[in-house]
Each structure stands twice: as C-alpha cells, then as structure tokens.
Scaffold this motif. Structure first.
Motif, PDB file in Angstrom:
ATOM      1  N   MET A  47      15.300  21.317  13.090  1.00  0.00           N
ATOM      2  CA  MET A  47      14.248  20.312  13.243  1.00  0.00           C
ATOM      3  C   MET A  47      13.230  20.380  12.113  1.00  0.00           C
ATOM      4  O   MET A  47      12.750  19.356  11.635  1.00  0.00           O
ATOM      5  CB  MET A  47      13.550  20.496  14.592  1.00  0.00           C
ATOM      6  CG  MET A  47      14.372  20.074  15.785  1.00  0.00           C
ATOM      7  SD  MET A  47      14.789  18.300  15.768  1.00  0.00           S
ATOM      8  CE  MET A  47      13.148  17.561  15.963  1.00  0.00           C
ATOM      9  N   VAL A  97      21.686  19.898  14.597  1.00  0.00           N
ATOM     10  CA  VAL A  97      20.332  19.457  14.933  1.00  0.00           C
ATOM     11  C   VAL A  97      19.673  18.820  13.714  1.00  0.00           C
ATOM     12  O   VAL A  97      19.004  17.785  13.822  1.00  0.00           O
ATOM     13  CB  VAL A  97      19.493  20.635  15.454  1.00  0.00           C
ATOM     14  CG1 VAL A  97      18.026  20.226  15.604  1.00  0.00           C
ATOM     15  CG2 VAL A  97      20.027  21.117  16.806  1.00  0.00           C
ATOM     16  N   GLY A  98      19.871  19.411  12.543  1.00  0.00           N
ATOM     17  CA  GLY A  98      19.296  18.839  11.333  1.00  0.00           C
ATOM     18  C   GLY A  98      19.833  17.453  11.033  1.00  0.00           C
ATOM     19  O   GLY A  98      19.090  16.554  10.627  1.00  0.00           O
ATOM     20  N   PRO A 142      15.366  19.474   8.312  1.00  0.00           N
ATOM     21  CA  PRO A 142      16.543  18.667   8.643  1.00  0.00           C
ATOM     22  C   PRO A 142      17.487  18.408   7.460  1.00  0.00           C
ATOM     23  O   PRO A 142      18.702  18.471   7.626  1.00  0.00           O
ATOM     24  CB  PRO A 142      15.940  17.360   9.169  1.00  0.00           C
ATOM     25  CG  PRO A 142      14.554  17.309   8.603  1.00  0.00           C
ATOM     26  CD  PRO A 142      14.109  18.729   8.521  1.00  0.00           C
ATOM     27  N   ALA A 162      18.074  15.036  13.612  1.00  0.00           N
ATOM     28  CA  ALA A 162      16.673  15.342  13.908  1.00  0.00           C
ATOM     29  C   ALA A 162      15.944  14.153  14.537  1.00  0.00           C
ATOM     30  O   ALA A 162      15.173  14.311  15.489  1.00  0.00           O
ATOM     31  CB  ALA A 162      15.957  15.793  12.631  1.00  0.00           C
ATOM     32  N   ASP A 163      16.186  12.957  14.017  1.00  0.00           N
ATOM     33  CA  ASP A 163      15.522  11.775  14.571  1.00  0.00           C
ATOM     34  C   ASP A 163      15.976  11.509  16.005  1.00  0.00           C
ATOM     35  O   ASP A 163      15.172  11.151  16.873  1.00  0.00           O
ATOM     36  CB  ASP A 163      15.810  10.537  13.703  1.00  0.00           C
ATOM     37  CG  ASP A 163      15.155  10.630  12.336  1.00  0.00           C
ATOM     38  OD1 ASP A 163      14.176  11.404  12.217  1.00  0.00           O
ATOM     39  OD2 ASP A 163      15.624   9.950  11.408  1.00  0.00           O
TER      40      ASP A 163
END
Length: 323
Positions: free
Chosen positions: A27, A211-212, A30, A215-216
């Motif tokens: 996060m 997750v990266g 990202p 991220a949005d």
C-alpha cells in the motif's frame, strides 16, 4: 549457518506479522511492489519446491492406513471452501473478477503453513501433512474443474490453461523437491531449518506485489472484500471442525481438518488469478494470505491451551496417525 537458522526460526514464529507488513508495504509503495508481480509464478514455484523438500514417501502411508480421515478432510477442503467462496462473494455483491478470486482461493490446496499451525494447535500432524500433500497432488485436476464449474458463468475460464499452470508451479516443483530429498536426504536435512526463510519470504513478496498492483482497489473496496475474506476463512475453520466432529474423528484430527480446510494456498490462488484473469482477481488471495496466517496463529494459541485428552501430556505427537 547457526545465524541463518536463528533468523529462519524468527521468521517462522512471526510469519503472520511479516505477511501483514508485506501488505502494508504494497500500500505504501505500490509502484515498486507492483513491479514484482511478473515474478509471482517463479516465487511460488520456489516455495512449492521447498514444500516438496519437506515431504517423504512415508507421509502418504497414512492415506492407506487411515483413509477415512484423510479422504474426508480433503473432500471437505475441496467442497466446503469453493462453495463458501462462491456463496460469500455473491452475498457481498462482489464484482466478477473478485468472485473468481474468491473461488480460486477456495479451490486451492492446503496452505504451506498449515502443518506448523496444526502442530502448534496440538492437532494430528501426520493427518495434516497427508492432507496437504494429497490436496496438492490433486490440485492440477480438481482446482481447474472447480473454478470452471463455479466461476465459469461469471467470466470465461480456460480449465486447460489452469491445469498446465498448476502443473508448472505446483506439481512439478513439489515432485522435484520430493525426489531431491529421496536422493540426497542428508544434504536436504541440513537445509530444512532454513526453509521458513524461503516460504515466508516468498509469500510476503507475493502479498506485497498483489496489494501494490491493486492499491486503488484496496482503498476503495478493501473493507468489503476484507470482510468477505475473513468470513470465508472463519467459516472454513468452523465447518472443517464440524465435519470432523460429525464424522466421529478424535479431537486432534478435528483440529487438523479445521486448519487444513480453513487455511488455503492463497499464494497459488493469487498467482493463477494474476496469470489467467487480471490483477484485481488476485486481490482476494493476497488478503487471504494476510488474514489466514493471523487467524491460524490465533487458533493455534487458543487450542494449545486445551489438551486433546488423547495423550497423557495432551501434547502433539507428530508420529501418530489419526484413529
């Protein structure tokens, strides 16, 4: 070597927090984390090779000696979790890619950390190892069929491509590790204490990358999807234990089945989702990786304080088969 073993021991004890740290890194960074996404399949192959190094042919003898417990547990894993993933995804109104991701998590074999969690929970370790091993070997056939059957109406699913991917990143590396241990047992025994560095490190990188890359999406749907993932895992743990209890398995076997059903190879789910669908479909697997390691550690902590009543000291006996 001793220093590396101490680091590996530390990593093994704190793997839940390390996986959470991987998600946080995804996060906060990202773009850098997402750059690791193309290497997810390779990382998973290395993790599964390490898993193969921990296996021995004797691990499969429990299937022949006590088929009821093993086959019941594997059947529960491949029935309970996929149906739960599909049902919860629709209950929460998740978009099609996330539905596929939830089904993929449920249709994956047992998680790489489940055997350790079962040991800490005073469960039947022999049963746990047999379930993980058998479900992993069955995954190339069963996982694509489950995804096709449950998610095929949501998005196009190429079961053949999924089959080939699981062969490449799961079955072949596992069999290579199994063969290497059979051929060079003494050498492998020396490096076994270091394997947590590989498995935990690999999962941390996979989680950070997924997750990266999303991220949005995590920021916009994270709470809803997080709730779905938590419910999926907790229901799996509860229903796995309930299946063991309803079929008369002893307490240690119930704990093993509960953990094996509730803890999935979410790294595999993320890798398959990213390779065959879209990065968003890999998000349920990444969040599941974070949560199920934490819930598994909590379950082990609670169960460790409650003896099974099957041994004088109430402790785990890794050599004992379920009765």
């Amino acid at each position: 070597m001793a220093f590396l073993e101490r680091i590996a021991s530390f990593v093994g004890r704190w793997f839940a927090l390390l996986v959470l740290a991987g998600a946080v890194a995804g996060m906060l960074l990202p773009e850098r984390s997402a750059a690791l996404a193309p290497h997810i399949a390779l990382l998973l192959g290395v993790i599964m090779f390490g898993m193969g190094l921990t296996m021995r042919p004797v691990d499969f003898t429990i299937v022949a000696k006590h088929p009821k417990a093993v086959l019941l547990g594997v059947a529960a894993q491949f029935v309970v979790m996929p149906l739960l993933g599909w049902g919860i995804a629709h209950l929460f109104g998740l978009e099609p890619l996330l539905v596929v991701g939830m089904v993929l998590v449920g249709a994956s074999p047992g998680g790489t950390a489940s055997n350790v969690i079962v040991y800490l929970a005073r469960g039947d370790v022999a049963l746990s190892v047999a379930m993980t091993s058998l479900s992993t070997l069955l995954a190339p056939l069963v996982t694509p069929l489950l995804v096709l059957g449950l998610a095929g109406s949501t998005l196009p699913v190429d079961a053949g491509d999924l089959f080939v991917s699981i062969l490449e990143v799961v079955l072949v590396p596992v069999l290579m590790g199994l063969a290497l241990r059979a051929l060079a047992g003494r050498l492998v025994a020396r490096v076994l204490p270091l394997l947590p560095l590989v498995s935990v490190g690999g999962i941390v990188v996979v989680v950070a990358a997924v997750v990266g890359a999303n991220a949005d999406a995590v920021a916009s749907t994270g709470l809803l999807l997080g709730a779905a993932v938590v419910l999926h895992n907790l229901c799996g743990l509860a229903l796995g234990y309930g299946v063991g209890r309803a079929t008369g398995l002893p307490e240690s076997a119930r704990r093993a089945v509960a953990i094996e059903v509730g803890m999935q190879n979410s790294g595999l789910a993320s890798a398959l989702a990213a390779a065959h669908f879209a990065p968003l479909a890999a998000l349920p697997g990444a969040l599941f990786s974070v949560w199920h390691n934490m819930s598994g550690a909590l379950a082990a902590t609670l169960w460790a304080r409650r003896p099974t009543g099957e041994a004088a000291d109430g402790g785990p006996d890794p050599a004992r088969s379920s009765r």
